[in-house]
Design an enzyme around this catalytic site. Structure first.
Site, PDB file in Angstrom:
ATOM      1  N   GLU A 132       0.811  -1.225   0.000  1.00 23.64           N
ATOM      2  CA  GLU A 132       0.000   0.000   0.000  1.00 23.64           C
ATOM      3  C   GLU A 132       0.847   1.279   0.000  1.00 23.64           C
ATOM      4  O   GLU A 132       0.347   2.350   0.349  1.00 23.64           O
ATOM      5  CB  GLU A 132      -0.937  -0.005   1.202  1.00 23.64           C
ATOM      6  CG  GLU A 132      -1.992  -1.095   1.127  1.00 23.64           C
ATOM      7  CD  GLU A 132      -3.119  -0.832   2.092  1.00 23.64           C
ATOM      8  OE1 GLU A 132      -4.226  -0.500   1.645  1.00 23.64           O
ATOM      9  OE2 GLU A 132      -2.881  -0.942   3.317  1.00 23.64           O
ATOM     10  N   HIS A 152      -0.622   5.777   7.604  1.00 24.91           N
ATOM     11  CA  HIS A 152      -1.771   4.941   7.228  1.00 24.91           C
ATOM     12  C   HIS A 152      -1.957   3.899   8.319  1.00 24.91           C
ATOM     13  O   HIS A 152      -1.004   3.213   8.690  1.00 24.91           O
ATOM     14  CB  HIS A 152      -1.549   4.258   5.886  1.00 24.91           C
ATOM     15  CG  HIS A 152      -2.544   3.166   5.615  1.00 24.91           C
ATOM     16  ND1 HIS A 152      -3.910   3.405   5.628  1.00 24.91           N
ATOM     17  CD2 HIS A 152      -2.407   1.836   5.390  1.00 24.91           C
ATOM     18  CE1 HIS A 152      -4.552   2.266   5.394  1.00 24.91           C
ATOM     19  NE2 HIS A 152      -3.662   1.300   5.253  1.00 24.91           N
ATOM     20  N   HIS A 206      -4.924   1.227  10.727  1.00 25.32           N
ATOM     21  CA  HIS A 206      -6.179   0.471  10.764  1.00 25.32           C
ATOM     22  C   HIS A 206      -6.774   0.557  12.178  1.00 25.32           C
ATOM     23  O   HIS A 206      -7.203  -0.454  12.733  1.00 25.32           O
ATOM     24  CB  HIS A 206      -5.931  -1.000  10.408  1.00 25.32           C
ATOM     25  CG  HIS A 206      -5.221  -1.215   9.111  1.00 25.32           C
ATOM     26  ND1 HIS A 206      -4.390  -2.277   8.875  1.00 25.32           N
ATOM     27  CD2 HIS A 206      -5.220  -0.482   7.960  1.00 25.32           C
ATOM     28  CE1 HIS A 206      -3.907  -2.212   7.641  1.00 25.32           C
ATOM     29  NE2 HIS A 206      -4.380  -1.124   7.069  1.00 25.32           N
ATOM     30  N   HIS A 261     -11.626  -0.239   6.332  1.00 25.42           N
ATOM     31  CA  HIS A 261     -10.188  -0.481   6.222  1.00 25.42           C
ATOM     32  C   HIS A 261      -9.393   0.306   7.271  1.00 25.42           C
ATOM     33  O   HIS A 261      -8.643  -0.273   8.041  1.00 25.42           O
ATOM     34  CB  HIS A 261      -9.752  -0.126   4.798  1.00 25.42           C
ATOM     35  CG  HIS A 261      -8.302  -0.317   4.501  1.00 25.42           C
ATOM     36  ND1 HIS A 261      -7.821  -0.391   3.216  1.00 25.42           N
ATOM     37  CD2 HIS A 261      -7.210  -0.437   5.296  1.00 25.42           C
ATOM     38  CE1 HIS A 261      -6.495  -0.573   3.238  1.00 25.42           C
ATOM     39  NE2 HIS A 261      -6.118  -0.593   4.495  1.00 25.42           N
TER      40      HIS A 261
HETATM   41 ZN   LIG Z   1      -4.123  -0.656   5.003  1.00 26.59          ZN
END
Ligand SMILES: [Zn+2]
Length: 245
Positions: free
Chosen positions: A73, A92, A94, A162
């Protein structure tokens, strides 16, 4: 400021706060080359050392021969750096507290002062806007561009089912926003359970959000850096003392 050591510290802080576990990643734009950025090779953030860091171009290709395995990603980062010259650090993650707000009609709103930036707008990106039937991962530049466009000028965007992406002009700002976005989500869910009427929950208003736009999380960063610098030095000394297998 040692940018690479700070990137390791930011990764460890996210793991320490449970915002990132084996997945998720932090990056910083290169200080002397704005069309490049640094992030770790594909390894759990809690295990990252400076030796794991790789420099990438904004197409998310590693600037080295025979690069190690990279995060699938990483395109999240490269495509946001392309569209947002004001952004120098990205997280980023979760966060389990934030995800419920990404897949319901309950909007994340600024509940307390350290998360006032939420009042600047946190859009939700649904990967189906770009591709139906995906495995939910931002695996290529097309998906990264779609997410970056949804983020627009905002400090963060939720990713439906996500997680989220959080940005800042500095690494301390991106990191502070990440930690306090998670705290705000927890407290907002608690408050909504306590409230007899969800419409009577009091959030920061637009004037308060504006008045807190200076927030750069300097004291939080000072704390985290002070906590983690000796821990990383102790880890490095331990590694150096162990025989190579
Ligand atoms: Zn992710």
């Amino acid at each position: 400021m040692n940018l690479l050591q700070d990137l390791v510290i930011a990764s460890r802080v996210c793991a320490d706060h449970g915002v990132i576990d084996a997945y998720g990643h932090v990056s910083v734009r290169s200080a002397d080359c704005p069309d490049r950025y640094w992030m770790s090779r594909a390894v759990a953030p809690e295990l990252i050392t400076e030796a794991d860091l790789v420099e990438l171009d904004l197409d998310s290709n590693a600037i080295m021969d025979k690069p190690p395995a990279l995060y699938n990603e990483r395109f999240i980062h490269g495509e946001i750096y392309k569209l947002r010259p004001d952004v120098n650090a990205i997280v980023h993650n979760h966060s389990h507290a934030v995800i419920p707000f990404s897949c319901s009609n309950c909007r994340l709103r600024p509940l307390f002062h350290l998360a006032a930036f939420i009042g600047q707008g946190v859009p939700t990106w649904d990967i189906r806007e770009a591709q139906r039937g995906s495995d939910m991962l931002v695996r290529n530049a097309m998906l990264g561009q779609s997410l970056a466009r949804k983020l627009g000028p905002h400090p963060a965007a939720l990713m439906r089912g996500h997680g989220s992406v959080v940005v800042g002009a500095t690494l301390p700002i991106a990191l502070g926003r990440t930690i306090y976005l998670d705290h705000n989500a927890r407290m907002q869910a608690q408050t909504l359970q306590l409230a007899n009427d969800p419409d009577e929950v009091v959030y920061l208003d637009d004037e308060e959000v504006q008045a807190l736009s200076w927030q750069a999380y300097a004291r939080s960063w000072d704390l985290w850096q002070t906590q983690w610098t000796p821990r990383l030095a102790a880890e490095a000394a331990l590694r150096a003392s162990q025989p190579v297998a």
